[in-house]
Design an enzyme around this catalytic site. Structure first.
Site, PDB file in Angstrom:
ATOM      1  N   CYS C 188       0.631  -1.274   0.057  1.00 43.70           N
ATOM      2  CA  CYS C 188      -0.081   0.182  -0.099  1.00 43.70           C
ATOM      3  C   CYS C 188       1.043   1.163   0.117  1.00 43.70           C
ATOM      4  CB  CYS C 188      -0.705  -0.087   1.206  1.00 43.70           C
ATOM      5  SG  CYS C 188      -1.878  -1.597   1.516  1.00 43.70           S
ATOM      6  N   HIS C 192       0.773   4.832  -2.027  1.00 46.99           N
ATOM      7  CA  HIS C 192       0.240   6.027  -1.219  1.00 46.99           C
ATOM      8  C   HIS C 192       1.029   6.802  -0.173  1.00 46.99           C
ATOM      9  CE1 HIS C 192      -3.581   5.009  -2.987  1.00 46.99           C
ATOM     10  NE2 HIS C 192      -3.409   3.685  -2.750  1.00 46.99           N
ATOM     11  N   ARG C 231     -12.704  -0.935  -1.704  1.00 51.03           N
ATOM     12  CA  ARG C 231     -11.813  -0.259  -2.073  1.00 51.03           C
ATOM     13  C   ARG C 231     -10.283  -1.109  -1.758  1.00 51.03           C
ATOM     14  NH1 ARG C 231      -8.966   0.731  -5.544  1.00 51.03           N
ATOM     15  NH2 ARG C 231      -7.798   2.951  -5.845  1.00 51.03           N
ATOM     16  N   CYS C 235      -7.819  -2.398  -4.693  1.00 56.08           N
ATOM     17  CA  CYS C 235      -6.331  -2.200  -4.336  1.00 56.08           C
ATOM     18  C   CYS C 235      -5.384  -3.408  -4.390  1.00 56.08           C
ATOM     19  CB  CYS C 235      -5.901  -1.435  -3.130  1.00 56.08           C
ATOM     20  SG  CYS C 235      -6.456   0.373  -3.047  1.00 56.08           S
TER      21      CYS C 235
END
Lengths: 104, 104, 274, 148
Positions: C188, C192, C231, C235
């Protein structure tokens, strides 16, 4: 009967500002359902009539390219507090929806 | 046509000679390859590192096996095992280094 | 006094090895402050729109009459419907469920579980003899949208109590966030944090800070309102990692960690995104 | 390249206008224009006069659409006596997206959100005092809006 139309209507000076959101799938007939692999049939709003105290102030004609859950905004003159605004739509299946608000 | 087949067989020869499982690319070979792969896949799963590709490969292998194409089935299963091996390798590597990304 | 001193020593010793959640949060804010020195960090609650002016203009235009307003209205209506036993959602939550989203996810000391808002909504249903609702979209997402709407303007306030199970859940969520996974081997974090604000093909990536403040979201790509776990699944699958079930332990822990990182930031859900 | 295309379309519009007689009245939805597969057919059927470019129309639409499924469009104009405003997306399967029939009470400013399958020229045609005026803008779409 389709879902109710959400309407925001306000008067600024001598102009009425109207915004409307209409829950509707607006299927263009082009989209393919991921699960079945088949094209989803056309289902879209074709005509939106807007009335001020019963008089038509605007008619919108739409094709399949208007987005899902359509949004529309427009302006007109001559509205005052207490007047009524009615918006109605008709889709290609013959389904309709009508909503009415009062100008504050 | 015949020539094509001959070429195909010739091309397959090294594969047939080198891989023992492919020597007997039949239902048994598929089964045992699957068992080996599933062990690694279970390990990947237990380490929270499954790939989306693995299920797809297993599915393809099953389809091939069902149609009697065991060569392809074994190939797909081995590919799935390779993906699971890589996933497990990531899991092991990450165990010791994931902390490096955390701002201190 | 002596005991207190020893406890203090222990605290410090532990702190040297493991960062506390609060240290993590402050370090993350510092990370973003250094990466984007000209950005007001509070803007990050608007995701990619904090970075992309052209996209932001279109988003603001959407906000004029955002499509999630339909979900808020449907959610409010569904929220008010009583169960067969005469009780309702309002009976399950403090303050009747109004303005409480900032406290979720929370740690439940009785079960040792992380309770997300959606988890609590379905728990409320099953406790009262109703069938649970599907997790990803539809009525549950609409109810969540309504509850989020009543919590707008409150600051995220996720609590990690002094309980090793709560801390372990937080740590597990943190490890999940920073662990590379899938065929593409992305964590992640890679998208991000390191690449926040940059383009990945046609997508501009949001930042991790503030990532939990605005859910559920009406994504134009989905054409409907969906929950945070929808979501998460997306992802994971985008990097070709097999996703977990919505509200699985893994995703609840991830949400716990992610939400704690947004502590102190303003709730602005539901939201619309591209 | 762009200029050539524009000139071509303009030429087509003019040619069509010469041939055109009023085909459809606006009192009802111009179904044929909505079903038409290309801009030329839409305009020749919909407008019974020449369409000229005008700088008195403002077409507000993003240069790069965030998502082709939802592209916000606002059309406003200083032209007087506006009877209708149409929005046409050249590269959509059916280019005519929307047509607004106004009344004397209307202020000529309408907004709508549309789908775009791919990058395209988007044009708007305003009927004012019995004449047709248009303006257009190239819009780049990175995520097409036809998938859903």
């Amino acid at each position: 009967m389709g879902k109710p139309i959400k309407i925001k209507a306000k008067i600024k000076g001598d102009v009425a500002e109207v915004k409307a959101l209409m829950p509707h799938p607006m299927e263009s007939g082009v989209r393919v359902d991921a699960d079945t692999g088949e094209a989803v049939p056309k289902h879209y709003i074709q005509e939106v009539v807007c009335k001020h105290n019963g008089n038509v102030v605007q008619t919108a004609y739409w094709g399949t390219a208007v987005s899902k859950d359509p949004y529309m905004a427009f302006k007109f003159k001559g509205a005052k507090s207490g007047d009524k605004l009615e918006i109605s739509w008709r889709d290609n299946t013959g389904d309709t929806s009508v909503s009415e608000v009062e100008f504050k | 046509m015949k020539l094509k087949l001959l070429v195909l067989v010739a091309a397959m020869m090294p594969v047939l000679l080198l891989t023992t499982s492919a020597l007997a690319a039949d239902a048994e070979a598929y089964k045992s390859a699957l068992a080996i792969a599933q062990e690694t896949i279970a390990e990947a799963e237990s380490k929270a590192q499954m790939w989306t590709t693995i299920d797809q490969l297993l599915e393809d292998a099953q389809t091939a096996a069902a149609s009697g194409d065991f060569d392809k089935a074994v190939e797909m299963v081995n590919e799935a095992k390779l993906h699971a091996d890589l996933a497990v390798a990531t899991a092991e590597k990450e165990k010791s280094i994931w902390q490096k990304g955390v701002p201190k | 006094m002596k005991r207190f001193l020893i406890a203090c020593f222990l605290c410090m010793a532990v702190a040297n090895v493991y960062a506390t959640p609060e240290q993590d949060r402050l370090a993350l804010r510092e990370f973003f402050a250094q990466r984007f020195p000209d950005l007001d960090l509070n803007e990050l609650i608007n995701g990619l729109y904090a970075f992309d002016e052209g996209a932001r203009d279109q988003w603001l235009e959407m906000e004029d009459f955002p499509p999630y307003e339909i979900a808020i209205e449907e959610g409010e209506e569904a929220y008010g419907v009583s169960f067969a036993n005469g009780k309702g959602y309002a009976d399950c939550f403090e303050n009747g469920g109004i303005g409480i989203k900032q406290n979720y996810p929370r740690f439940d000391p009785d079960s040792g579980e992380i309770i997300t808002l959606e988890y609590a909504i379905n728990q409320c249903r099953t406790d009262n003899g109703e069938e649970p609702l599907p997790w990803l979209t539809g009525e549950l997402a609409a109810i969540s949208a309504y509850m989020a709407y009543t919590s707008r303007g409150n600051n995220m306030n996720v609590v990690i109590p002094d309980d090793p199970r709560a801390l372990a859940a937080y740590e597990a969520g943190k490890e999940y966030y920073y662990t590379r996974r899938g065929q593409l081997e992305f964590a992640c974090e890679n998208c991000h944090m390191q690449s926040a604000g940059s383009l990945l093909r046609a997508d501009r990536l949001s930042g991790m800070l503030g990532q939990a403040t605005h859910w559920p979201v009406y994504r134009s790509k989905w054409g409907e309102i969906g929950t945070l776990h929808k979501r998460f699944k997306e992802c994971n699958e985008q990097v070709r990692a097999k996703s977990y079930e919505a509200q699985s332990r893994e995703y609840r822990e991830l949400e716990y960690f992610l939400s704690y990182m947004s502590n102190g930031m303003e709730l602005n859900g539901p939201a619309s995104r591209r | 390249m762009k200029l050539e295309r524009r000139a071509l379309i303009k030429g087509l519009l003019t040619a069509a206008a010469v041939l055109a007689v009023p085909r459809w009245l606006f009192a009802a939805r111009p179904d044929k224009a909505f079903d038409a597969k290309d801009t030329e057919t839409v305009t020749s059927g919909l407008f019974d006069g020449p369409v000229v470019e005008s700088d008195q129309i403002t077409l507000k639409i993003p240069d790069i659409a965030e998502n082709g499924a939802v592209v916000p469009v606002t059309v406003s104009t200083d032209l007087p006596d506006v009877e209708s405003i149409s929005v046409i997306v050249d590269n959509n399967p059916t280019p005519l997206a929307a047509m607004f029939a106004l009344s004397p009470q209307s202020v000529p400013e309408v907004s709508v959100r549309i789908k775009m399958g791919e990058s395209s020229m988007v044009r708007t045609v305003v009927k004012s005092g019995g004449n047709y005026y248009s303006t257009g803008k190239e819009v780049k779409v990175t995520i097409g809006g036809c998938g859903g």
